[in-house]
Motif scaffolding. Structure first.
Motif, PDB file in Angstrom:
ATOM      1  N   SER A 250     -22.129   2.501 -31.245  1.00  0.00           N
ATOM      2  CA  SER A 250     -20.921   1.724 -30.962  1.00  0.00           C
ATOM      3  C   SER A 250     -20.153   1.547 -32.259  1.00  0.00           C
ATOM      4  O   SER A 250     -20.735   1.306 -33.312  1.00  0.00           O
ATOM      5  N   ALA A 251     -18.827   1.709 -32.183  1.00  0.00           N
ATOM      6  CA  ALA A 251     -17.976   1.605 -33.369  1.00  0.00           C
ATOM      7  C   ALA A 251     -17.819   0.148 -33.776  1.00  0.00           C
ATOM      8  O   ALA A 251     -17.801  -0.762 -32.938  1.00  0.00           O
ATOM      9  N   GLY A 252     -17.714  -0.082 -35.077  1.00  0.00           N
ATOM     10  CA  GLY A 252     -17.625  -1.440 -35.595  1.00  0.00           C
ATOM     11  C   GLY A 252     -16.217  -1.988 -35.612  1.00  0.00           C
ATOM     12  O   GLY A 252     -15.234  -1.277 -35.400  1.00  0.00           O
ATOM     13  N   THR A 253     -16.126  -3.280 -35.903  1.00  0.00           N
ATOM     14  CA  THR A 253     -14.830  -3.967 -35.962  1.00  0.00           C
ATOM     15  C   THR A 253     -14.644  -4.704 -37.280  1.00  0.00           C
ATOM     16  O   THR A 253     -13.691  -5.470 -37.425  1.00  0.00           O
ATOM     17  N   GLU A 254     -15.537  -4.472 -38.243  1.00  0.00           N
ATOM     18  CA  GLU A 254     -15.411  -5.151 -39.532  1.00  0.00           C
ATOM     19  C   GLU A 254     -14.475  -4.377 -40.452  1.00  0.00           C
ATOM     20  O   GLU A 254     -14.386  -3.155 -40.379  1.00  0.00           O
ATOM     21  N   SER A 255     -13.794  -5.108 -41.327  1.00  0.00           N
ATOM     22  CA  SER A 255     -12.978  -4.471 -42.360  1.00  0.00           C
ATOM     23  C   SER A 255     -13.901  -3.968 -43.459  1.00  0.00           C
ATOM     24  O   SER A 255     -14.726  -4.710 -43.991  1.00  0.00           O
ATOM     25  N   GLY A 256     -13.759  -2.687 -43.788  1.00  0.00           N
ATOM     26  CA  GLY A 256     -14.600  -2.100 -44.805  1.00  0.00           C
ATOM     27  C   GLY A 256     -14.137  -2.450 -46.208  1.00  0.00           C
ATOM     28  O   GLY A 256     -13.081  -3.038 -46.417  1.00  0.00           O
ATOM     29  N   TRP A 303     -26.682  13.651 -16.377  1.00  0.00           N
ATOM     30  CA  TRP A 303     -26.371  13.712 -14.952  1.00  0.00           C
ATOM     31  C   TRP A 303     -27.620  13.397 -14.152  1.00  0.00           C
ATOM     32  O   TRP A 303     -28.711  13.219 -14.702  1.00  0.00           O
ATOM     33  N   PHE A 304     -27.473  13.303 -12.862  1.00  0.00           N
ATOM     34  CA  PHE A 304     -28.567  12.908 -11.969  1.00  0.00           C
ATOM     35  C   PHE A 304     -29.256  14.177 -11.449  1.00  0.00           C
ATOM     36  O   PHE A 304     -28.843  14.774 -10.450  1.00  0.00           O
ATOM     37  N   VAL A 305     -30.338  14.586 -12.147  1.00  0.00           N
ATOM     38  CA  VAL A 305     -31.047  15.811 -11.794  1.00  0.00           C
ATOM     39  C   VAL A 305     -32.539  15.601 -11.990  1.00  0.00           C
ATOM     40  O   VAL A 305     -32.977  14.672 -12.675  1.00  0.00           O
ATOM     41  N   SER A 306     -33.318  16.508 -11.373  1.00  0.00           N
ATOM     42  CA  SER A 306     -34.778  16.498 -11.560  1.00  0.00           C
ATOM     43  C   SER A 306     -35.149  17.424 -12.697  1.00  0.00           C
ATOM     44  O   SER A 306     -34.470  18.427 -12.955  1.00  0.00           O
ATOM     45  N   GLN A 307     -36.240  17.097 -13.377  1.00  0.00           N
ATOM     46  CA  GLN A 307     -36.769  17.930 -14.446  1.00  0.00           C
ATOM     47  C   GLN A 307     -38.103  18.505 -14.006  1.00  0.00           C
ATOM     48  O   GLN A 307     -38.984  17.777 -13.555  1.00  0.00           O
ATOM     49  N   GLY A 308     -38.240  19.818 -14.145  1.00  0.00           N
ATOM     50  CA  GLY A 308     -39.480  20.458 -13.736  1.00  0.00           C
ATOM     51  C   GLY A 308     -40.632  20.131 -14.661  1.00  0.00           C
ATOM     52  O   GLY A 308     -41.795  20.121 -14.233  1.00  0.00           O
ATOM     53  N   GLU A 309     -40.323  19.865 -15.933  1.00  0.00           N
ATOM     54  CA  GLU A 309     -41.360  19.591 -16.909  1.00  0.00           C
ATOM     55  C   GLU A 309     -40.982  18.347 -17.714  1.00  0.00           C
ATOM     56  O   GLU A 309     -39.802  18.023 -17.857  1.00  0.00           O
ATOM     57  N   PRO A 310     -41.994  17.652 -18.252  1.00  0.00           N
ATOM     58  CA  PRO A 310     -41.695  16.488 -19.095  1.00  0.00           C
ATOM     59  C   PRO A 310     -40.927  16.922 -20.341  1.00  0.00           C
ATOM     60  O   PRO A 310     -41.125  18.018 -20.865  1.00  0.00           O
ATOM     61  N   ALA A 311     -40.054  16.039 -20.809  1.00  0.00           N
ATOM     62  CA  ALA A 311     -39.281  16.282 -22.027  1.00  0.00           C
ATOM     63  C   ALA A 311     -39.712  15.289 -23.097  1.00  0.00           C
ATOM     64  O   ALA A 311     -39.983  14.118 -22.807  1.00  0.00           O
ATOM     65  N   LYS A 312     -39.765  15.763 -24.335  1.00  0.00           N
ATOM     66  CA  LYS A 312     -40.131  14.880 -25.436  1.00  0.00           C
ATOM     67  C   LYS A 312     -39.014  13.894 -25.718  1.00  0.00           C
ATOM     68  O   LYS A 312     -37.839  14.248 -25.680  1.00  0.00           O
ATOM     69  N   ALA A 313     -39.400  12.668 -26.016  1.00  0.00           N
ATOM     70  CA  ALA A 313     -38.397  11.675 -26.401  1.00  0.00           C
ATOM     71  C   ALA A 313     -37.924  11.964 -27.830  1.00  0.00           C
ATOM     72  O   ALA A 313     -38.656  12.485 -28.663  1.00  0.00           O
ATOM     73  N   VAL A 314     -36.676  11.623 -28.089  1.00  0.00           N
ATOM     74  CA  VAL A 314     -36.098  11.774 -29.423  1.00  0.00           C
ATOM     75  C   VAL A 314     -36.526  10.594 -30.287  1.00  0.00           C
ATOM     76  O   VAL A 314     -36.530   9.445 -29.837  1.00  0.00           O
ATOM     77  N   VAL A 315     -36.899  10.880 -31.531  1.00  0.00           N
ATOM     78  CA  VAL A 315     -37.213   9.821 -32.479  1.00  0.00           C
ATOM     79  C   VAL A 315     -35.968   9.584 -33.332  1.00  0.00           C
ATOM     80  O   VAL A 315     -35.385  10.523 -33.882  1.00  0.00           O
ATOM     81  N   ALA A 316     -35.548   8.340 -33.431  1.00  0.00           N
ATOM     82  CA  ALA A 316     -34.332   8.011 -34.176  1.00  0.00           C
ATOM     83  C   ALA A 316     -34.526   6.727 -34.973  1.00  0.00           C
ATOM     84  O   ALA A 316     -35.347   5.879 -34.623  1.00  0.00           O
ATOM     85  N   ILE A 317     -33.767   6.626 -36.044  1.00  0.00           N
ATOM     86  CA  ILE A 317     -33.709   5.397 -36.830  1.00  0.00           C
ATOM     87  C   ILE A 317     -32.380   4.730 -36.537  1.00  0.00           C
ATOM     88  O   ILE A 317     -31.321   5.335 -36.722  1.00  0.00           O
ATOM     89  N   GLN A 318     -32.442   3.510 -36.062  1.00  0.00           N
ATOM     90  CA  GLN A 318     -31.235   2.768 -35.730  1.00  0.00           C
ATOM     91  C   GLN A 318     -31.000   1.656 -36.750  1.00  0.00           C
ATOM     92  O   GLN A 318     -31.939   0.961 -37.146  1.00  0.00           O
ATOM     93  N   PHE A 319     -29.736   1.534 -37.164  1.00  0.00           N
ATOM     94  CA  PHE A 319     -29.362   0.454 -38.074  1.00  0.00           C
ATOM     95  C   PHE A 319     -27.874   0.202 -37.942  1.00  0.00           C
ATOM     96  O   PHE A 319     -27.149   0.969 -37.292  1.00  0.00           O
ATOM     97  N   SER A 320     -27.432  -0.882 -38.536  1.00  0.00           N
ATOM     98  CA  SER A 320     -26.017  -1.246 -38.519  1.00  0.00           C
ATOM     99  C   SER A 320     -25.494  -1.287 -39.946  1.00  0.00           C
ATOM    100  O   SER A 320     -26.221  -1.651 -40.873  1.00  0.00           O
ATOM    101  N   GLY A 361     -19.593  -2.310 -39.570  1.00  0.00           N
ATOM    102  CA  GLY A 361     -19.969  -3.075 -38.383  1.00  0.00           C
ATOM    103  C   GLY A 361     -20.416  -2.218 -37.222  1.00  0.00           C
ATOM    104  O   GLY A 361     -20.626  -2.734 -36.120  1.00  0.00           O
ATOM    105  N   SER A 362     -20.592  -0.921 -37.428  1.00  0.00           N
ATOM    106  CA  SER A 362     -20.999  -0.021 -36.358  1.00  0.00           C
ATOM    107  C   SER A 362     -22.516  -0.010 -36.189  1.00  0.00           C
ATOM    108  O   SER A 362     -23.263  -0.385 -37.091  1.00  0.00           O
ATOM    109  N   GLU A 363     -22.956   0.430 -35.025  1.00  0.00           N
ATOM    110  CA  GLU A 363     -24.371   0.653 -34.763  1.00  0.00           C
ATOM    111  C   GLU A 363     -24.622   2.157 -34.813  1.00  0.00           C
ATOM    112  O   GLU A 363     -23.970   2.924 -34.115  1.00  0.00           O
ATOM    113  N   LEU A 364     -25.566   2.588 -35.659  1.00  0.00           N
ATOM    114  CA  LEU A 364     -25.849   4.006 -35.829  1.00  0.00           C
ATOM    115  C   LEU A 364     -27.246   4.350 -35.356  1.00  0.00           C
ATOM    116  O   LEU A 364     -28.165   3.534 -35.427  1.00  0.00           O
ATOM    117  N   SER A 365     -27.389   5.583 -34.870  1.00  0.00           N
ATOM    118  CA  SER A 365     -28.689   6.107 -34.465  1.00  0.00           C
ATOM    119  C   SER A 365     -28.828   7.492 -35.072  1.00  0.00           C
ATOM    120  O   SER A 365     -28.079   8.406 -34.736  1.00  0.00           O
TER     121      SER A 365
END
Length: 459
Positions: A250-256, A303-320, A361-365
């Motif tokens: 999400s984009a921030g609203t603080e003055s840089g 989108w709303f679809v079925s997956q034939g095989e499991p998918a790995k979750a993405v690992v991310a670092i989140q900070f503001s 003021g943004s949220e980054l991943s």
């Protein structure tokens, strides 16, 4: 002839005296998109009347139509920018139809023989006429050199601007030149040291300057512009703006912090610097410690679809980059590289990703990789046509965790259109944006969690 472009170059070199070199004031403003504004102020020492001036070391990639030059009492009559540089191949091309001397050295006794040759062609190779025979100049192991009587006037050792001017009177005066050029650019790189136990990271920012313009800018006052300035494409058409900002939730609203011009941020380098030709230079511009951060597991579906095989979750670092999170600064677009310390305390590289120009003021991943032990599998349970323009989708997500500690998976479901709404869900969702829903799904250690929901959406 490129009149305005040559004007720019003229200003750059209007003082040929080395004694005046220390009085030259050069400023370079570098943009992200292979573009720079060069401003050059220097004294002139002219005689009265018409005269021709030659100025070397202008940018070989100058944009002639952008040149502006001003000097009291000086009128520019004509300008020529000579960018045909002196090279062996160019020298031979210019000699076509002319005579040169071919000197060969006998490898056995070291004796030299000299012949006069006429250059017939210099395309993919050099064709010579020597007496009554035609010969191709080639590297056959016999030491050979070509002697030319002179350097053609159109070839320059360095990019050169020649200018015919009319000076109202003799004497010194100050000139100011500005022009745009390609061949100068910059990018930002970030080094993030993430401490998972403390939920914090230390962040350093580096600027890398790149100069392929064909000339050096010595002792230049340098500033960088963060932002995408609009330019016409090479076919003179409109270049549409980029959509989205990589890495930003999400984009921030603080003055840089820092200086601005128009809607761009300026990053002046703290000291004058020399940007040498064909050089990359790195300068630090950001240092922050203890910025609040966390590691998350993300699943994103469009989108709303079925997956034939499991998918790995993405690992991310989140900070503001908000002030309250310990940063409070806008971040220029660049590459962020993340490190973590191993059991011995040594830093290890764990992944990298790009970020866009990010307001404070943004949220980054920052995606650093894919999880080995956390997976997701989507199933479209049912799809029902509610009306001509609306459908109902029933979804099930099976989230598995093979780690010996619980995790929380941030699931993002896109695909909502006009008047999209949730009809039922096993866990409370939140609206991320107009087309996306989000769930924070807890998954126990060595266990699994099933998330179900039903949505209706139209188009």
């Amino acid at each position: 002839m490129h009149r305005r472009a040559l004007l720019a170059s003229a200003g750059l070199l209007l003082v040929p005296l080395s004694a005046r070199a220390q009085q030259r004031e050069v400023s370079v403003t570098i943009y992200n998109s292979d573009l720079a504004l060069v401003e050059d102020a220097r004294p002139l020492d002219l005689k009265a009347g018409r005269q021709k001036l030659e100025f070397k070391d202008v940018s070989a990639q100058i944009r002639p139509e952008t040149v502006s030059l001003s000097a009291p009492g000086v009128t520019i009559l004509e300008q020529n920018f000579d960018y045909d540089l002196l090279t062996p191949s160019k020298l031979m091309e210019k000699a076509v139809g002319q005579q040169v001397r071919i000197v060969r050295t006998n490898p056995g006794d070291g004796k030299e023989t000299t012949e006069v040759a006429t250059v017939l062609a210099a395309n993919e190779g050099v064709v010579l006429k020597i007496g009554d025979r035609i010969e191709v100049l080639r590297d056959d192991g016999v030491p050979t050199r070509v002697i030319f009587d002179k350097v053609p006037e159109t070839l320059r050792a360095r990019p050169t601007l020649s200018v015919n001017v009319e000076a109202a009177s003799a004497g010194p005066r100050q000139a100011k030149l500005s022009y745009l050029t390609s061949g100068l650019s910059w990018k930002a790189d970030y080094v993030a040291m993430f401490d998972e136990a403390k939920s914090a990271l230390d962040l350093q920012g580096w600027i890398t300057l790149s100069n392929t313009s064909g000339t050096a800018f010595e002792n230049a006052k340098t500033q960088l512009v963060a932002g995408e300035v609009n330019q016409l494409s090479q076919n003179n058409g409109y270049r549409p703006p980029r959509r989205g900002t990589p890495g930003v939730i999400s984009a921030g609203t603080e003055s840089g912090t820092g200086e601005r011009v128009a809607d761009y941020y300026l990053y002046p380098l703290p000291e004058r610097t020399t940007i040498a030709a064909n050089q990359n230079k790195q300068v630090g511009f950001l240092s922050a410690q203890g910025v609040a951060a966390k590691k998350v597991y993300e699943v994103r579906e469009g989108w709303f679809v079925s997956q034939g095989e499991p998918a790995k979750a993405v690992v991310a670092i989140q900070f503001s980059n908000a002030k309250l999170a310990g940063l409070g600064s806008q971040l220029p677009a660049g590459t962020m590289r993340v490190y973590m310390r191993d059991a011995a305390g040594d830093p290890k590289f764990v992944g990298e990703n790009a970020i866009g120009h990010t307001p404070a003021g943004s949220e980054l991943s920052i995606k650093i990789g894919e999880a080995f032990d956390v997976s997701s599998q989507a199933t479209l349970v049912s799809e029902t046509k509610v009306s001509k323009t609306r459908s109902r989708y029933e979804m099930k997500y099976l989230l598995r965790n093979a780690k010996d500690q619980p995790v929380t998976v941030e699931l993002r479901q896109g695909g909502l259109w006009r008047d999209g709404e949730v009809k039922a869900e096993s866990l409370k969702s939140r609206r991320i944006d107009a087309r996306t829903l989000g769930w924070s799904v807890p998954v126990p250690a060595n266990g699994e969690t099933t998330l179900t929901f039903t949505v209706e959406t139209g188009w």
